[in-house]
Design a protein around this motif. Structure first.
Motif, PDB file in Angstrom:
ATOM      1  N   THR A 146      -8.035  10.137   6.762  1.00 51.91           N
ATOM      2  CA  THR A 146      -6.979   9.203   7.171  1.00 51.91           C
ATOM      3  C   THR A 146      -7.557   7.856   7.621  1.00 51.91           C
ATOM      4  N   ALA A 201      -8.698   5.618   4.842  1.00 51.11           N
ATOM      5  CA  ALA A 201      -7.560   5.013   4.134  1.00 51.11           C
ATOM      6  C   ALA A 201      -6.994   3.846   4.942  1.00 51.11           C
ATOM      7  N   LEU A 202      -6.822   4.051   6.244  1.00 54.33           N
ATOM      8  CA  LEU A 202      -6.220   2.988   7.069  1.00 54.33           C
ATOM      9  C   LEU A 202      -7.141   1.774   7.166  1.00 54.33           C
ATOM     10  N   ILE A 252       0.306   4.989   0.916  1.00 54.28           N
ATOM     11  CA  ILE A 252      -0.697   5.879   1.524  1.00 54.28           C
ATOM     12  C   ILE A 252      -0.265   7.326   1.281  1.00 54.28           C
ATOM     13  N   ILE A 258      -2.677   9.673  12.034  1.00 54.77           N
ATOM     14  CA  ILE A 258      -2.472   8.210  11.972  1.00 54.77           C
ATOM     15  C   ILE A 258      -2.194   7.677  13.380  1.00 54.77           C
ATOM     16  N   HIS A 316      -2.585   2.487  -4.334  1.00 52.70           N
ATOM     17  CA  HIS A 316      -2.530   3.749  -3.584  1.00 52.70           C
ATOM     18  C   HIS A 316      -3.820   3.964  -2.796  1.00 52.70           C
ATOM     19  N   TYR A 317      -3.661   4.641  -1.683  1.00 53.68           N
ATOM     20  CA  TYR A 317      -4.780   4.989  -0.794  1.00 53.68           C
ATOM     21  C   TYR A 317      -4.610   6.466  -0.460  1.00 53.68           C
ATOM     22  N   ALA A 344       0.855  -1.202   0.000  1.00 50.66           N
ATOM     23  CA  ALA A 344       0.000   0.000   0.000  1.00 50.66           C
ATOM     24  C   ALA A 344       0.881   1.239   0.000  1.00 50.66           C
ATOM     25  N   ILE A 348       3.845   5.007   4.069  1.00 51.01           N
ATOM     26  CA  ILE A 348       3.166   6.294   4.284  1.00 51.01           C
ATOM     27  C   ILE A 348       4.004   7.339   3.555  1.00 51.01           C
ATOM     28  N   ALA A 352       2.979  -1.330   4.075  1.00 49.41           N
ATOM     29  CA  ALA A 352       2.327  -0.034   3.822  1.00 49.41           C
ATOM     30  C   ALA A 352       3.352   1.072   3.947  1.00 49.41           C
ATOM     31  N   VAL A 402      -6.716  -0.089   3.925  1.00 48.47           N
ATOM     32  CA  VAL A 402      -5.417  -0.776   3.875  1.00 48.47           C
ATOM     33  C   VAL A 402      -5.506  -2.086   4.656  1.00 48.47           C
ATOM     34  N   ALA A 444      -5.159   9.626   1.883  1.00 48.41           N
ATOM     35  CA  ALA A 444      -5.491   9.984   3.266  1.00 48.41           C
ATOM     36  C   ALA A 444      -5.428  11.502   3.399  1.00 48.41           C
TER      37      ALA A 444
END
Ligand code: FES
Length: 397
Positions: free
Chosen positions: A133, A136-137, A35, A169, A122-123, A33, A150, A148, A140, A125
């Motif tokens: 955020t 997104a988490l 992020i 986060i 991709h995510y 991932a 960040i 992941a 994931v 946040a």
């Protein structure tokens, strides 16, 4: 009032999230991932009040006296004026559109460069508008990724921007157990060579618009979001990281033109980092410098500060009033191939041999007394040192 505003806006946010889910990238069984952290911007004017409320009540971003009362008051007082600005740039911020496209292009490039960590997904946040955020988490974790990364989309680190997103986060995991994912962090990339190259390309495009006879006299004015002097005195690294991006860009550009770094978007009555961009335009006009390019050096995609503040307020209104002969604004990197190469380069180097969390990030500003910062640094030290994919390492922690 605060609660009902949040409730109303969370309904809008939930409708928005459904749209986001429909639009979201479909990647089967992602392994890695990415992020993408950023502040975000309202996609519709309905999101403006909640967006402002979240900014004005975020003490990592802005510190006001009696913030719980003053923050919502300022947010509600500014809502109509800010909505009007978004209407003038087409009804909303394009930041989601650009970030999503950048994420798609980045992961496509990474899949080719690094088949062993593919598929990458991709995510997004965002800090102040959906997708937030926590969304997104959750995504994931639900996707069951192994790793992941960040990745801050503010190339120059500030405790007010990337720091705030990272604290969000840390807040998310405060009362829940960490997932079995190997996390790592890219919190700054101000001097990446491809980043400097793309800014140089954007400037070259605009230099071509000036008459050849005066082209090498055009003033290149780099502009970045300002920061309260209180934060600068605390030791925030943002001003020197922005300056480093400017130097790296000028080295790639290799032209004789003069250049300066100026600061925009100040809010409130307290002193911020100067000179301000609009004042600098006016002052240079008085010195007889009437040809210039504005370069938004700290924004990786177009949003209100480029499309409204720079294009409408400064290049149009301020420059006209000051008697500037020609002023151009360099585009933000958006989906430029060199910019996507910059993102891919940063992530690939990080995956191949970067530290999971940098010592620079783990250090604090010399005058930081925030318990929140202290907690956050300790949290990332733990989060990024646990490798569940290598049980023998995880067991030692
Ligand atoms: Fe910079 Fe706390 S304000 S680390």
């Amino acid at each position: 009032m605060l609660t009902s505003m949040y409730r109303h806006n969370s309904r809008i946010a939930s409708r928005w999230m459904n749209r986001v889910r429909l639009m979201s990238q479909s990647v089967e069984n992602p392994k890695t991932a990415i992020i993408l952290l950023n502040m975000g911007g309202p996609t519709t004017t309905d999101q403006v009040p909640d967006y402002l409320l979240r900014i004005m009540t975020d003490r990592d971003m802005i510190q006001l006296p009696v913030q719980s009362k003053l923050g919502p008051w300022i947010a509600s007082r500014r809502s109509e004026e800010v909505k009007k600005k978004y209407m003038e740039i087409g009804g909303g911020s394009p930041i989601y559109k650009w970030t999503d496209l950048q994420g798609r292009l980045l992961t496509k490039a990474l899949d080719q460069m690094l088949p062993e960590s593919a598929p990458h997904k991709h995510y997004i946040a965002f800090r102040y508008v959906p997708p937030f955020t926590e969304e997104a988490l959750n995504a994931v974790e639900k996707d069951g990724v192994k790793r992941a990364i960040i990745f801050s989309q503010y190339p120059q680190y500030s405790c007010a921007t990337t720091g705030s997103s990272l604290n969000a986060i840390a807040d998310f995991y405060k009362d829940r157990s960490l997932p079995k994912i190997k996390f790592s962090l890219i919190e700054r990339w101000a001097t990446n060579i491809n980043l400097a190259k793309v800014f140089a390309e954007m400037i070259k495009d605009k230099l071509q618009l000036f008459d050849e006879k005066i082209r090498d006299q055009v003033l290149i004015m780099f502009t970045a979001h300002s920061l309260p002097l209180k934060a600068v005195s605390r030791g925030d690294t943002y001003p020197h990281e922005v300056a480093a991006s400017v130097s790296a860009t000028m080295a790639q550009l290799s032209v004789p033109n003069p250049h300066r770094l100026v600061w925009q978007s100040k809010v409130g009555p307290l002193p911020w980092l100067q000179p301000y961009t609009d004042d600098a335009i006016k002052a240079y006009a008085k010195q007889g410098i009437k040809h210039m390019i504005l370069v938004p050096i700290a924004f990786v995609n177009e949003h209100i500060e480029t499309l409204h503040e720079l294009d409408i307020e400064y290049c149009d209104e301020v420059a006209k009033e000051a008697g500037i002969t020609q002023i151009e604004r360099a585009s933000a990197p958006n989906d430029h191939p060199i910019f996507i190469a910059a993102m891919a380069d940063v992530v690939a180097k990080h995956i191949n041999d970067g530290p999971s969390v940098s010592k620079q990030f783990l250090s604090r500003c010399p005058h930081c007394v925030s318990q929140r910062c202290k907690f956050s640094k300790e949290f990332y030290k733990k989060l990024c040192s646990t490798d569940y994919n290598q049980p023998e390492l995880a067991a030692k922690i």
